[in-house]
Design a protein around this motif. Structure first.
Motif, PDB file in Angstrom:
ATOM      1  N   CYS B  50     -10.908  -9.951   2.956  1.00  0.00           N
ATOM      2  CA  CYS B  50      -9.591 -10.496   2.612  1.00  0.00           C
ATOM      3  C   CYS B  50      -9.137 -11.606   3.544  1.00  0.00           C
ATOM      4  O   CYS B  50      -8.301 -12.414   3.172  1.00  0.00           O
ATOM      5  N   GLU B  52      -7.079 -11.507   5.784  1.00  0.00           N
ATOM      6  CA  GLU B  52      -5.641 -11.445   6.075  1.00  0.00           C
ATOM      7  C   GLU B  52      -5.254 -10.120   6.708  1.00  0.00           C
ATOM      8  O   GLU B  52      -4.081  -9.778   6.772  1.00  0.00           O
ATOM      9  N   GLY B  53      -6.237  -9.337   7.144  1.00  0.00           N
ATOM     10  CA  GLY B  53      -5.916  -8.079   7.806  1.00  0.00           C
ATOM     11  C   GLY B  53      -5.509  -6.969   6.855  1.00  0.00           C
ATOM     12  O   GLY B  53      -4.895  -5.992   7.266  1.00  0.00           O
ATOM     13  N   SER B  54      -5.879  -7.108   5.575  1.00  0.00           N
ATOM     14  CA  SER B  54      -5.434  -6.100   4.611  1.00  0.00           C
ATOM     15  C   SER B  54      -6.522  -5.154   4.133  1.00  0.00           C
ATOM     16  O   SER B  54      -6.251  -4.281   3.327  1.00  0.00           O
ATOM     17  N   CYS B  55      -7.777  -5.353   4.553  1.00  0.00           N
ATOM     18  CA  CYS B  55      -8.837  -4.553   3.923  1.00  0.00           C
ATOM     19  C   CYS B  55      -9.728  -3.781   4.877  1.00  0.00           C
ATOM     20  O   CYS B  55     -10.424  -2.860   4.460  1.00  0.00           O
ATOM     21  N   ALA B 138      -6.006   1.443   6.653  1.00  0.00           N
ATOM     22  CA  ALA B 138      -6.227  -0.008   6.726  1.00  0.00           C
ATOM     23  C   ALA B 138      -7.489  -0.433   5.987  1.00  0.00           C
ATOM     24  O   ALA B 138      -7.727  -1.613   5.817  1.00  0.00           O
TER      25      ALA B 138
END
Lengths: 260, 163, 714
Positions: B50, B52-55, B138
């Protein structure tokens, strides 16, 4: 260019030399590849911005303190319960560990309404002077940039240690880790109340009032410029704000019992 | 157009092996660890999904701290000790996940190995799958539905000796 | 012979992946490859009038900038719909038909340099009016139809006459949202020119031979000049049919260098493929006792800017109608064009939307008539031996669908329904009571799907055996850990009596000329597995005949029919009317996928499908603004379920054997998805006693339903 200062004075020197530099805290806004990536980065990972200082009447956090650390420190302070809740509401935990207090404020994250409700003070600094402002005056209108003069940095957030304060935060999300579509934070000292709202309005909104005057709170909520977007309509958000306020006020006696 | 841009050398100790990565151009000074690791590796155990630190796919341990490496500036961690899933190759964790059916496409798995390995190193022993789910929130997995992963992860964590 | 169930071969590639030893396509580099990106439209519909690319062309590391005026890019041929090129589309056009449509291509030595140069492009856009919602397209009537013949349609009997006179007529209109498969690995392609003037295309596609056909036509080459290779894929779910390989090929041909193109995850929302958002109308005529007399299903699928695989996707909606045979039936399938990202194949292929509508409609019928959900479905659902009207062909002149008269060769649906009901009763007794202020509801749904697309399915396998070494070569691909190689090894090993460590399975590139129709519609065990089984049988016969030396055989398998798998889902959901929040407390799935060869992998497929169904039901939605942009590009915002969102899930496999298949198998990859969303929505509606408008069941939509906005549930 990647500027890696070792202390605050070096930081301001570098910033002065490279006014176009963009500060990097947790990285979520500036690191992903794409047109938003700045050409010059200024790393805020310096010790002076990661401190936690406790004084008799205040608790002061550097902007690079992680949201998770903030939650841990506040867990034992019932008066600041709302801020701890808002910090814990920034999920998932791994993201919370990397997210910073300053970054959370910058992206319009969960902390702003809780910090505003408890009366947090933003301490800002440029290469010459230090200034203290209510937190709500530095929170961005559009996520992505704090409302600060050029080359001015948020260097600390100061929370009051008010023994008689109780506070509570409640929020609602559309998706499990998405942003809140409505969030309410209340803080009460004696009969004085501060109520702050996030998520539902473009900007952080806050009122001060009397705990006994519920009608005034409802009126204020009703007059808020609540906006709709594809996540939730204005009508739903308005209704949820009223519900969350109800829940927060109901929970306050519990919060105060915890503080006793 | 000739590639006239300056090259910068980033260094780290990756899975106990010193690594040098040449990054070309000023823009590369903003690279995250995840991108730097992938720049020259043939197989990069930390995956980029991602950004963006989302996956959680890019999760690695940096100087003992678990990080989503897509959001960790490489130059902030110059010379750091980085552990990817490769650092857990010698343990039985990869086999346990594979045996449990916790690996389908496997893109999320290296990040999960680091997360579970790090939890074990901290002596974390969740009591329930729900408790472990919180700790792994996370990490996105789009294939398995998580059940086999939580099942295997919970059993494995609780079998580990306290260090 | 029978292949015994065993789970151990699942380790084949899983261990290497968990050890971080597997390189996925998004990590693939070849010496000297350029990095390509595209300037994509920020608007839902716009014309690129011109673009000042001077600064970008001179930027460090930039090798090529291609505008629509720099090259006469051929069209992407697209898949054929019964030999008709309905999904032909321009590869690169100055008219951007959807947000994220590529208009300028750029290649540079490094990715960071490519992005730097992208910033220097100065496009001059003219924004155009467009159709940015399915609602808008619906109001346009026939003008929005994406297919030249209009809607696909089929009728049996005279439903209109029955509707006019039946005791009970019920009609429901439901919506589903545009969602994305959301595979973790970003979309990518790498194309390299060969010394012989051909191209090697590295791409994680489901159907490499189809990509080869299209690429050869696109580049004006022979099939032999194009080789398609599929490295390991980080999740496919049918969605890896984007145009990146064609764009990379344009640059590779222009630069005569290898070119890799990859979408950032945030770009993937715009330029990757999505699942069709839909409006669905179901109408039934029944007797007072609940006997189904007539049913009509009309669907409107939002295909976005191009038809792509849409014509086939919309046809798959027929499965949900066919599941409940009535003497009088009618299907109308519209494919509507909008200025939104392109919808195409996504796990379930058009069936999840229709099954959702039909199963919610069924639950409302049961409530209206006071009959049990289980009883209604047991009595009404199609049985083994009956004709499955959803298998047929479309007349591409008129759009008329003509059933072929195929029969349901096996069905354990009654078993699945019974098991789910029993599981539900057990679960209810064990669950803790719901929280104060929350309501609890139960829901059930059933589904029928397909195994393979039912046309031109083929897989080719070669087997080489000497004692202690068994090599299997197959043209099949693995769309992300579905375990194709494991199952092929298991089948070959059991037929020829070799242990797993003696077996090598090679999933080959197209250069091996092992024709395979692709990993779609839950079909690889069904088709490729049978090909391997058949080749092994040939080797076995020669071994028994005493032939010496290495024995080999080749089989190109064309399956007979497309054996429908069945599934049921039962669910318990708690709902808080004050906020509209829903919490799934338990789900149970009964699955008839024929004989289960690898129980652990099969379970993984069902659990994963259940998770995708839960996301489809409660969270996932691509939110578009009124002018056709995406409201958010964030993965966190989108709502893919996380470990914390999953309830306990029970899965029961029916003791079933598919008679038409040598191994007795049916498809497993998609069927688990189909009944989940309707079961969850049926549970929510049961909890609150009111109907929902569709998917996802967001807190707001549930809250509104609780307040009686949108009618009452009769």
């Amino acid at each position: 260019m990647y500027l890696r200062p070792r202390n605050l004075s070096e930081l301001f020197e570098m910033w002065h030399a490279h006014p176009e530099a963009v500060p990097v805290a947790g990285g979520s806004r500036v690191l992903p590849l794409g047109p938003q990536r700045p050409a010059v980065l200024l790393d805020l990972a310096i010790a002076a911005l990661q401190t936690i200082e406790k004084e008799a009447q205040f608790l002061t956090f550097g902007p690079m303190v992680s949201v998770d650390r903030l939650a841990a420190v506040l867990a034992s302070l019932p008066g600041l319960h709302a801020v701890a809740q808002a910090a814990l509401g920034f999920v998932p935990v791994q993201v919370r560990k990397q997210a910073t207090l300053g970054g959370n404020l910058l992206i319009g994250g969960s902390l702003a309404p809780a910090l505003a409700a408890v009366g947090a003070i933003a301490i800002i600094k440029n290469h010459q002077e230090i200034q203290e402002l209510p937190i709500q005056s530095v929170v961005p209108v559009q996520p992505g940039r704090l409302r600060l003069p050029a080359q001015t940095l948020l260097v600390a957030v100061r929370l009051p240690l008010e023994p008689s304060m109780v506070s509570y935060y409640a929020a609602l999300r559309r998706t499990p880790v998405g942003p809140a579509v409505a969030a309410v934070a209340v803080a009460v000292v004696g009969s004085g109340l501060r109520l702050a709202v996030g998520g539902a309005t473009p900007q952080l909104q806050m009122m001060q009032g009397d705990l006994a005057d519920r009608a005034a709170m409802d009126r204020w909520l009703q007059d808020l410029p609540v906006t709709g977007d594809p996540r939730a309509s204005a009508a739903y958000r308005q209704a949820m704000l009223a519900l969350l306020l109800e829940r927060a006020l109901d929970a306050l006696p519990t919060a105060s019992r915890q503080s006793a | 157009m000739e590639n006239t841009e300056k090259t910068y050398t980033w260094m780290a100790l990756v899975d106990s092996t010193p690594r040098q990565v040449d990054l070309t151009g000023n823009a590369s000074l903003a690279e995250a660890i995840a991108a730097a690791l992938q720049a020259e590796a043939l197989v990069d155990p930390s995956k980029i999904a991602c950004s963006e630190g989302s996956c959680g796919a890019c999760c690695v341990r940096v100087d003992g701290e678990r990080l989503l490496s897509c959001l960790a500036p490489a130059w902030r961690h110059f010379g750091a000790r980085i552990e990817t899933a490769a650092s857990w190759r010698a343990t039985d964790l990869p086999m346990r996940l594979a045996q449990a059916g916790a690996v389908q496409c496997g893109f999320c798995t290296p990040g999960l190995v680091v997360a579970l390995g790090d939890l074990a190193d901290h002596g974390v022993k969740p009591k329930t799958e729900a408790e472990l789910a919180d700790l792994l929130q996370a990490h996105l997995c789009r294939c398995t539905g998580y059940q086999q992963l939580l099942h295997a992860g919970l059993a494995w964590l609780n079998e580990q000796e306290n260090s | 012979m029978t292949i015994a169930g065993e789970s151990s071969p699942a380790l084949r590639d899983g261990l290497a992946k968990a050890r971080g030893e597997v390189a996925f396509g998004s990590e693939l580099r070849v010496a000297g490859n350029l990095f390509a990106i595209a300037l994509r439209s920020p608007f839902g519909h716009a014309q690129l009038l011109d673009v000042d690319a001077a600064a970008a062309r001179c930027a460090p590391g930039v090798v090529a900038v291609l505008t629509p005026w720099d090259l006469s890019a051929p069209d992407v041929p697209g898949d054929l719909f019964y030999d008709q090129p309905l999904s032909r589309r321009p590869a690169l056009s100055a008219e951007a038909l959807h947000v994220g449509a590529p208009v300028v291509l750029l290649a540079a030595e490094t990715l960071a340099q490519a992005y730097e140069a992208l910033r220097l492009l100065r496009p001059n856009w003219l924004e155009l009016p467009g159709q940015f919602s399915l609602e808008g397209a619906l109001s346009q009537g026939g003008a929005a139809e994406a297919l030249p013949f209009g809607a696909v349609h089929w009728q049996q009997g005279d439903p209109q006459a029955i509707f006019a006179q039946a005791a009970i007529v019920r009609e429901d209109i439901l919506r589903t949202s545009t969602v994305q498969a959301g595979a973790l690995e970003p979309y990518w392609a790498l194309v390299e020119p060969t010394a012989q003037g051909g191209f090697i295309v590295h791409n994680g596609v489901a159907a490499p031979f189809e990509l080869r056909r299209q690429m050869a036509e696109f580049l004006g080459l022979s099939l032999q000049q194009v080789e398609v290779r599929c490295p390991p894929v980080g999740g496919g779910f049918g969605s890896r049919s984007d145009d990146l390989a064609f764009l990379a090929a344009l640059l590779a041909r222009h630069c005569q260098r290898p070119v890799r193109m990859q979408l950032q995850r945030s770009e993937g929302w715009l330029a990757g493929r999505v699942r069709h958002g839909a409006q669905l109308r179901v109408r039934s005529a029944l007797t007072q006792q609940g006997r189904l007399l007539a049913r009509e299903l009309e669907v409107w699928y939002d295909t976005g800017a191009f038809a792509d695989l849409g014509p086939y996707v919309v046809l798959r909606a027929l499965r949900s109608l066919a599941l409940y045979p009535a003497e009088h039936q009618r299907f109308i399938g519209h494919l509507l064009r909008t200025n939104k990202p392109v919808a195409s194949a996504t796990r379930g292929f058009g069936n999840p939307q229709a099954t959702f509508a039909v199963e919610v409609h069924n639950a409302r019928i049961c409530k209206q008539l006071g009959i049990g959900s289980l009883e209604f479905r047991q009595k009404t659902a199609i049985r083994a031996g009956a004709i499955n009207p959803s298998v047929g062909v479309v007349d591409t002149q008129t759009g008329a669908f003509v059933p072929k008269g195929a029969r349901i060769s096996s069905s354990a649906l009654p078993w699945c329904l019974q098991r789910a009901q029993q599981g539900l009763e057990e679960a209810i007794t064990h669950l803790p009571a719901c929280a104060p202020g929350w309501l609890r509801g139960q829901g059930v749904a059933a589904a029928m799907h397909t195994t393979g697309k039912g046309r031109a399915e083929v897989s080719t396998a070669e087997v080489f055996w000497t004692p202690g070494l068994l090599r299997v070569r197959s043209g099949a691909t693995d769309q992300g850990g579905t375990g194709v190689a494991s199952v092929l090894a298991q089948i070959a090993g059991q037929v020829l009596g070799e242990p797993p460590e003696a077996i090598v399975v090679e999933l080959c590139s197209t250069a091996a000329e092992l024709a395979d129709s692709g990993a779609h519609a839950s079909s690889r065990t069904f088709v490729a597995g049978a090909a391997v089984w058949d080749a092994c049988q040939l080797v076995l016969a020669r071994r028994k005949a005493g032939e010496p030396g290495e024995l080999s055989a080749r089989s190109a398998w064309h399956p007979d029919g497309n054996a429908p798998p069945f599934a049921t889902c039962a669910a318990v959901v708690d709902v808080e009317p004050a906020t509209g929040l829903c919490q799934v407390r338990w789900m149970g799935l009964g699955v008839d996928a024929g004989r289960i060869l690898n129980p652990r992998q099969a379970l993984g497929q069902v659990l994963g499908a259940a998770m995708m169904g839960l996301g489809f039901a409660l969270y996932e939605r691509l939110d578009f603004t009124a002018d056709g942009r995406l409201a958010s590009l964030s993965v966190a915002d989108y709502g893919t379920p996380r470990a914390t969102d999953m309830p306990p899930i029970d899965v029961w496999f029916a003791p079933s054997v598919e008679e038409s298949h040598p191994l007795g198998v049916k498809g497993i990859g998609e069927i688990g998805l189909m009944p989940v969303a309707p079961a969850l929505v049926n549970a929510i509606e049961a909890a609150i006693g009111r109907p929902l408008p569709g998917l996802p069941a967001t807190p707001e939509s549930v809250w509104r339903a609780c307040r009686g906005e949108g009618g009452t549930c009769t």
